[in-house]
Scaffold this active site. Structure first.
Site, mmCIF file in Angstrom:
data_model
loop_
_atom_site.group_PDB
_atom_site.id
_atom_site.type_symbol
_atom_site.label_atom_id
_atom_site.label_comp_id
_atom_site.label_asym_id
_atom_site.label_seq_id
_atom_site.Cartn_x
_atom_site.Cartn_y
_atom_site.Cartn_z
ATOM 1 N N GLY A 184 -2.586 -5.345 -9.673
ATOM 2 C CA GLY A 184 -2.329 -6.368 -8.665
ATOM 3 C C GLY A 184 -3.609 -7.029 -8.200
ATOM 4 O O GLY A 184 -4.636 -6.374 -8.050
ATOM 5 N N ARG B 159 -0.239 -6.786 -16.816
ATOM 6 C CA ARG B 159 0.106 -5.417 -17.199
ATOM 7 C C ARG B 159 0.111 -5.341 -18.724
ATOM 8 O O ARG B 159 0.437 -6.314 -19.404
ATOM 9 C CB ARG B 159 1.489 -5.045 -16.669
ATOM 10 C CG ARG B 159 1.689 -5.348 -15.185
ATOM 11 C CD ARG B 159 1.065 -4.319 -14.284
ATOM 12 N NE ARG B 159 1.308 -4.617 -12.866
ATOM 13 C CZ ARG B 159 0.773 -3.953 -11.878
ATOM 14 N NH1 ARG B 159 -0.044 -2.938 -12.127
ATOM 15 N NH2 ARG B 159 1.026 -4.269 -10.621
ATOM 16 N N ASP C 133 -5.781 2.587 -9.186
ATOM 17 C CA ASP C 133 -5.841 3.865 -9.902
ATOM 18 C C ASP C 133 -5.343 3.758 -11.334
ATOM 19 O O ASP C 133 -5.887 4.394 -12.242
ATOM 20 C CB ASP C 133 -5.102 4.962 -9.140
ATOM 21 C CG ASP C 133 -3.642 4.617 -8.856
ATOM 22 O OD1 ASP C 133 -3.220 3.473 -9.136
ATOM 23 O OD2 ASP C 133 -2.917 5.499 -8.360
ATOM 24 N N THR D 34 -7.814 -3.241 -4.506
ATOM 25 C CA THR D 34 -6.389 -3.185 -4.213
ATOM 26 C C THR D 34 -6.190 -3.312 -2.713
ATOM 27 O O THR D 34 -6.936 -2.701 -1.938
ATOM 28 C CB THR D 34 -5.737 -1.874 -4.706
ATOM 29 O OG1 THR D 34 -4.427 -1.746 -4.125
ATOM 30 C CG2 THR D 34 -6.552 -0.657 -4.317
ATOM 31 N N ASP E 102 -3.911 -2.019 -1.076
ATOM 32 C CA ASP E 102 -3.243 -0.823 -0.553
ATOM 33 C C ASP E 102 -4.188 0.186 0.081
ATOM 34 O O ASP E 102 -3.751 1.046 0.843
ATOM 35 C CB ASP E 102 -2.462 -0.131 -1.679
ATOM 36 C CG ASP E 102 -1.421 -1.041 -2.312
ATOM 37 O OD1 ASP E 102 -0.925 -1.948 -1.622
ATOM 38 O OD2 ASP E 102 -1.114 -0.850 -3.502
ATOM 39 N N ASP F 233 -5.515 2.722 -1.252
ATOM 40 C CA ASP F 233 -4.967 4.041 -1.597
ATOM 41 C C ASP F 233 -5.788 4.791 -2.649
ATOM 42 O O ASP F 233 -5.283 5.711 -3.303
ATOM 43 C CB ASP F 233 -3.524 3.892 -2.098
ATOM 44 C CG ASP F 233 -3.411 3.010 -3.339
ATOM 45 O OD1 ASP F 233 -4.415 2.357 -3.696
ATOM 46 O OD2 ASP F 233 -2.322 2.968 -3.935
ATOM 47 N N ARG G 169 2.470 0.027 -1.229
ATOM 48 C CA ARG G 169 2.992 0.947 -2.241
ATOM 49 C C ARG G 169 3.356 2.274 -1.577
ATOM 50 O O ARG G 169 4.169 2.287 -0.656
ATOM 51 C CB ARG G 169 1.990 1.101 -3.389
ATOM 52 C CG ARG G 169 2.617 1.513 -4.685
ATOM 53 C CD ARG G 169 1.695 1.413 -5.871
ATOM 54 N NE ARG G 169 0.486 2.217 -5.723
ATOM 55 C CZ ARG G 169 -0.342 2.492 -6.720
ATOM 56 N NH1 ARG G 169 -0.096 2.025 -7.938
ATOM 57 N NH2 ARG G 169 -1.415 3.227 -6.520
#
Length: 319
Positions: A11, A72, A103, A125, A127, A129, A171
């Protein structure tokens, strides 16, 4: 090492362009050639690789998204696809690769290192995360986008005396929801990392209305499910009219904040320096405002930890 490349994967996140710019200019500063890989790992397999220059990254530090595009790649998940990628890199004389992404992108980079090709990862990202780094590129910009949206929604919530449930991205991580909820003064924050008690949420709403509040804002992280489900439960329990706003991909776009531009610039330059030092299979991170590098195995084997003290602070301030 004289020739390196950079790609973005997964993303998009505001600040990726600033990281690309930093990597390109740091490489040129050190007298290296640097190539851009377009369309992520899929483009790497296809050989969509072009040399970059100072001019090719001019006027992009303020732009969201990624000028290298992202895609992707199912083929890259296979051993054959990974081998094709390595062959393309060697065909162009490239000796090291910088991967900007999350990740999943890092696991791909690690596969290339295992096949003998040096890679360095930069966490990009919204996120936030990724373990072993306090912040990822794009998180701060997305956070500010969310807070700005909540502030606007609050005006309408007050005018119509309604409860608004706002669903944000992230996410499986609750960082965006938690930080935005605290910064925007939400009554309740629903995140994957903390078990939610509907009785507590309803009681907090009632307590607010008993002291004269005209509206309520509840933030829901996408990792716990749909905001509509929580809206239906609240309406069923209280009889109050509720409204749902799903912020969606607006959170991934926009001009990066000064913080994200700074972070991306520091990380992009550090990634080039690591390759020059002969390092590989490592991720660039930031800890206590210091740029660090961490082994991929260490980073990918850990689980991202949310600072739950921020959650407790938000609860205590939203009484």
């Amino acid at each position: 090492m004289k020739k390196i490349a950079v790609l973005t994967s997964g993303g998009d996140a505001p600040g990726m362009n600033a990281a690309i710019r930093a990597a390109v200019r740091r490489a040129v500063y050190h007298g290296m050639q640097i190539f851009g890989v377009y369309h992520g790992y899929d483009g790497l397999i296809q050989g969509d690789i072009q040399e970059m220059s100072l001019g090719s990254v001019g006027d992009i530090i303020h732009r969201g998204g990624t000028i290298l595009y992202s895609a992707r790649s199912q083929e890259f998940r296979t051993d054959e696809g990974q081998q094709k990628a390595v062959e393309q890199l060697r065909k162009h004389g490239i000796e090291g690769l910088i991967v900007i992404g999350g990740d999943g992108s890092f696991r791909g980079a690690q596969k290339l290192t295992q096949k003998g090709f040096p890679t360095i990862g930069i966490p990009g990202t919204i996120d936030n995360d990724i373990p072993c780094t306090d912040f990822t590129i794009g998180f701060d910009t997305a956070l500010n986008t969310i807070v700005e949206a909540i502030d606007k929604i609050r005006d309408t919530a007050t005018s119509h005396e309604r409860t608004y449930i706002i669903e944000v991205m992230g996410r499986d991580a609750g960082d965006l929801a938690l930080w935005a909820g605290l910064a925007a003064g939400a009554e309740s924050i629903i995140i994957p990392e903390e078990e939610q008690d509907m009785d507590d949420i309803i009681e907090r709403l009632h307590a607010g209305y008993r002291r004269g509040k005209k509206h309520s804002i509840i933030i829901v992280a996408e990792g716990v499910g749909s905001a509509s489900v929580y809206a239906d439960k609240i309406k069923e329990r209280t009889g109050w009219e509720t409204r749902v706003t799903v912020l969606g991909h607006i959170q991934r776009g926009g001009s990066p904040t000064a913080f994200d531009r700074m972070l991306a610039s520091r990380m992009g330059a550090a990634a080039v320096d690591l390759l020059l030092e002969g390092k590989a299979d490592r991720m660039v991170g930031i800890q206590n405002n210091q740029i660090v590098d961490i082994d991929f195995d260490e980073a990918l084997s850990q689980k991202h930890q949310l600072d739950l003290s921020i959650y407790q602070l938000a609860r205590s301030l939203s009484i």
